[in-house]
Design a protein around this motif. Structure first.
Motif, PDB file in Angstrom:
ATOM      1  N   GLN A 150     -11.011   1.391 -20.094  1.00 11.35           N
ATOM      2  CA  GLN A 150     -11.849   1.975 -19.063  1.00 11.35           C
ATOM      3  C   GLN A 150     -13.330   1.772 -19.371  1.00 11.35           C
ATOM      4  N   LEU A 151     -13.737   1.972 -20.619  1.00  4.25           N
ATOM      5  CA  LEU A 151     -15.136   1.814 -21.000  1.00  4.25           C
ATOM      6  C   LEU A 151     -15.594   0.376 -20.819  1.00  4.25           C
ATOM      7  N   HIS A 152     -14.748  -0.571 -21.222  1.00  5.70           N
ATOM      8  CA  HIS A 152     -15.105  -1.976 -21.059  1.00  5.70           C
ATOM      9  C   HIS A 152     -15.187  -2.346 -19.578  1.00  5.70           C
ATOM     10  N   SER A 153     -14.329  -1.752 -18.754  1.00  2.00           N
ATOM     11  CA  SER A 153     -14.364  -2.040 -17.315  1.00  2.00           C
ATOM     12  C   SER A 153     -15.654  -1.535 -16.700  1.00  2.00           C
TER      13      SER A 153
ATOM     14  N   SER B 211     -18.529  -1.019 -18.251  1.00  2.00           N
ATOM     15  CA  SER B 211     -19.625  -1.850 -18.748  1.00  2.00           C
ATOM     16  C   SER B 211     -19.669  -3.197 -18.040  1.00  2.00           C
ATOM     17  N   ALA B 212     -18.487  -3.779 -17.787  1.00  2.00           N
ATOM     18  CA  ALA B 212     -18.436  -5.072 -17.103  1.00  2.00           C
ATOM     19  C   ALA B 212     -18.967  -4.956 -15.677  1.00  2.00           C
ATOM     20  N   LEU B 213     -18.609  -3.887 -14.983  1.00  2.00           N
ATOM     21  CA  LEU B 213     -19.086  -3.699 -13.610  1.00  2.00           C
ATOM     22  C   LEU B 213     -20.594  -3.480 -13.578  1.00  2.00           C
ATOM     23  N   VAL B 214     -21.113  -2.733 -14.530  1.00  2.00           N
ATOM     24  CA  VAL B 214     -22.559  -2.498 -14.569  1.00  2.00           C
ATOM     25  C   VAL B 214     -23.308  -3.788 -14.890  1.00  2.00           C
ATOM     26  N   CYS B 215     -22.765  -4.585 -15.816  1.00  2.00           N
ATOM     27  CA  CYS B 215     -23.386  -5.885 -16.123  1.00  2.00           C
ATOM     28  C   CYS B 215     -23.380  -6.794 -14.906  1.00  2.00           C
ATOM     29  N   LEU B 216     -22.295  -6.740 -14.130  1.00  2.00           N
ATOM     30  CA  LEU B 216     -22.242  -7.529 -12.899  1.00  2.00           C
ATOM     31  C   LEU B 216     -23.302  -7.066 -11.908  1.00  2.00           C
TER      32      LEU B 216
ATOM     33  N   LEU C 147     -29.068   1.311 -14.821  1.00  2.00           N
ATOM     34  CA  LEU C 147     -27.827   0.603 -15.131  1.00  2.00           C
ATOM     35  C   LEU C 147     -27.671   0.395 -16.638  1.00  2.00           C
ATOM     36  N   TYR C 148     -28.759   0.051 -17.307  1.00  2.00           N
ATOM     37  CA  TYR C 148     -28.694  -0.075 -18.771  1.00  2.00           C
ATOM     38  C   TYR C 148     -28.374   1.273 -19.421  1.00  2.00           C
ATOM     39  N   ALA C 149     -28.915   2.352 -18.857  1.00  2.00           N
ATOM     40  CA  ALA C 149     -28.635   3.678 -19.404  1.00  2.00           C
ATOM     41  C   ALA C 149     -27.171   4.050 -19.215  1.00  2.00           C
ATOM     42  N   ILE C 150     -26.577   3.629 -18.104  1.00  2.00           N
ATOM     43  CA  ILE C 150     -25.157   3.907 -17.870  1.00  2.00           C
ATOM     44  C   ILE C 150     -24.297   3.206 -18.912  1.00  2.00           C
ATOM     45  N   ILE C 151     -24.645   1.964 -19.233  1.00  2.00           N
ATOM     46  CA  ILE C 151     -23.894   1.254 -20.279  1.00  2.00           C
ATOM     47  C   ILE C 151     -23.998   2.002 -21.600  1.00  2.00           C
ATOM     48  N   SER C 152     -25.183   2.515 -21.914  1.00  2.00           N
ATOM     49  CA  SER C 152     -25.351   3.270 -23.154  1.00  2.00           C
ATOM     50  C   SER C 152     -24.554   4.567 -23.123  1.00  2.00           C
ATOM     51  N   ASP C 153     -24.413   5.171 -21.947  1.00  2.00           N
ATOM     52  CA  ASP C 153     -23.680   6.436 -21.844  1.00  2.00           C
ATOM     53  C   ASP C 153     -22.194   6.267 -22.128  1.00  2.00           C
ATOM     54  N   VAL C 154     -21.615   5.196 -21.629  1.00  2.00           N
ATOM     55  CA  VAL C 154     -20.163   5.049 -21.720  1.00  2.00           C
ATOM     56  C   VAL C 154     -19.708   4.405 -23.025  1.00  2.00           C
ATOM     57  N   GLN C 155     -20.631   3.912 -23.823  1.00  2.00           N
ATOM     58  CA  GLN C 155     -20.241   3.275 -25.082  1.00  2.00           C
ATOM     59  C   GLN C 155     -20.259   4.290 -26.221  1.00  2.00           C
TER      60      GLN C 155
ATOM     61  N   PRO D 212     -20.835   5.424 -30.189  1.00  2.00           N
ATOM     62  CA  PRO D 212     -21.903   5.060 -31.136  1.00  2.00           C
ATOM     63  C   PRO D 212     -21.557   3.839 -31.972  1.00  2.00           C
ATOM     64  N   GLU D 213     -20.277   3.638 -32.274  1.00  2.00           N
ATOM     65  CA  GLU D 213     -19.900   2.479 -33.091  1.00  2.00           C
ATOM     66  C   GLU D 213     -20.120   1.174 -32.364  1.00  2.00           C
ATOM     67  N   ASN D 214     -20.016   1.172 -31.028  1.00  2.00           N
ATOM     68  CA  ASN D 214     -20.161  -0.056 -30.249  1.00  2.00           C
ATOM     69  C   ASN D 214     -21.603  -0.331 -29.820  1.00  2.00           C
ATOM     70  N   LYS D 215     -22.511   0.578 -30.104  1.00  2.00           N
ATOM     71  CA  LYS D 215     -23.896   0.396 -29.677  1.00  2.00           C
ATOM     72  C   LYS D 215     -24.678  -0.490 -30.633  1.00  2.00           C
ATOM     73  N   TYR D 216     -24.191  -0.659 -31.843  1.00  2.00           N
ATOM     74  CA  TYR D 216     -24.951  -1.397 -32.861  1.00  2.00           C
ATOM     75  C   TYR D 216     -24.120  -2.563 -33.363  1.00  2.00           C
TER      76      TYR D 216
END
Length: 206
Positions: free
Chosen positions: A50-53, A55-60, A192-200, A202-206
Motif C-alpha cells: 500500500q505504501l509503495h502504491s 508513493s508511486a501515484l504521488v510520483c506520477l 506531494l513531496y510531503a505526502i511521500i514523506s508521510d507514508v514512508q 523512517p527506515e525508507n527515508k534514508y
C-alpha cells in the motif's frame, strides 16, 4: 503466577513413561508462534504494498505536473510570437513564421516570458511558507487550492492570447498573480513531496 502442567498420556503408558508435557500459563498467547509470525508477515507485506502504491501515484502526479508545464511552453511561445508579429507588421492575416524571427519581435517575446517566470518565482516564494504551514494541518484543501490557482493562471493566459486583438497581450503578466490562490505549482508539488514523506517509514527515508 503458578503454571499449570497438562500431561498427555497415551493408552498403555504410565505417568512416569510420558515424555510429552505442555506448559500453559494464563499469559500464553492464543495463537502459536508460527501462526502469529505468518499473520504478521502478511500484514506487513500488505502495508508495504500500500505504501509503495501511494508513493508511486504521488510520483506520477509530480511527473504530470512538470510534464504539463513543459508542454505548455512551446505553444505559448508560438502564440505570443504570432501576436507580436502581427502587431509589428500591422497585419491581421497569416504571416510567415520566418518573418517573425526579427530581433524586435523576439525581444518582446523574451521580455514577456522572462518577466512572467520571475513573477512566478516571486509569488511562489511569498506564499510557500504560509500555505506550507496550513498544509501541515490539512493537505487536501491546500493542494486543491494550489491546483485551482495554477488552473486559473493557465486559463487567464489563454484568454489573453485569444482576445489579443481586443486587449493588450502584456496582460498575460497577471497570470502569476492569480496563483496567489493556493500557491500554484510551487505549493502543490511541495505538498506531494510531503505526502511521500508521510507514508514512508523512517527506515525508507534514508
Amino acid at each position: 503466577m503458578r503454571n499449570i502442567n497438562y500431561h498427555s498420556i497415551s493408552p498403555g503408558q504410565d505417568d512416569d513413561d510420558n515424555s510429552s508435557i505442555t506448559e500453559v500459563s494464563p499469559d500464553s498467547p492464543l495463537l502459536g508462534p508460527r501462526e502469529f509470525s505468518h499473520q504478521t508477515t502478511r500484514t506487513l507485506w500488505f502495508l508495504a504494498k500500500q505504501l509503495h502504491s501511494i508513493s508511486a501515484l504521488v510520483c506520477l502526479a509530480i511527473f504530470l505536473w512538470a510534464f504539463s508545464g513543459t508542454q505548455a511552453i512551446v505553444p505559448g511561445t508560438r502564440l505570443a510570437e504570432e501576436i507580436f508579429c502581427r502587431r509589428y507588421y500591422e497585419h491581421n492575416a497569416v504571416i510567415d513564421e520566418r518573418m517573425c524571427k526579427v530581433e524586435e519581435i523576439q525581444s518582446q517575446v523574451a521580455y514577456i516570458f522572462g518577466f512572467s517566470i520571475t513573477l512566478n518565482g516571486l509569488v511562489g516564494m511569498l506564499v510557500a511558507f504560509p500555505f506550507g504551514v496550513l498544509a501541515d494541518r490539512a493537505r487536501k484543501p491546500i493542494y486543491f487550492l494550489g491546483s485551482v490557482g495554477q488552473f486559473l493562471g493557465v486559463v487567464w493566459m489563454l484568454l489573453v492570447f485569444y482576445f489579443s486583438d481586443r486587449i493588450p497581450a502584456e496582460l498575460v503578466l497577471l497570470s502569476p498573480v492569480l496563483k496567489i490562490l493556493g500557491g500554484g505549482l510551487t505549493v502543490a508539488t511541495a505538498i506531494l513531496y510531503a505526502i511521500i514523506s508521510d507514508v514512508q517509514t523512517p527506515e525508507n527515508k534514508y
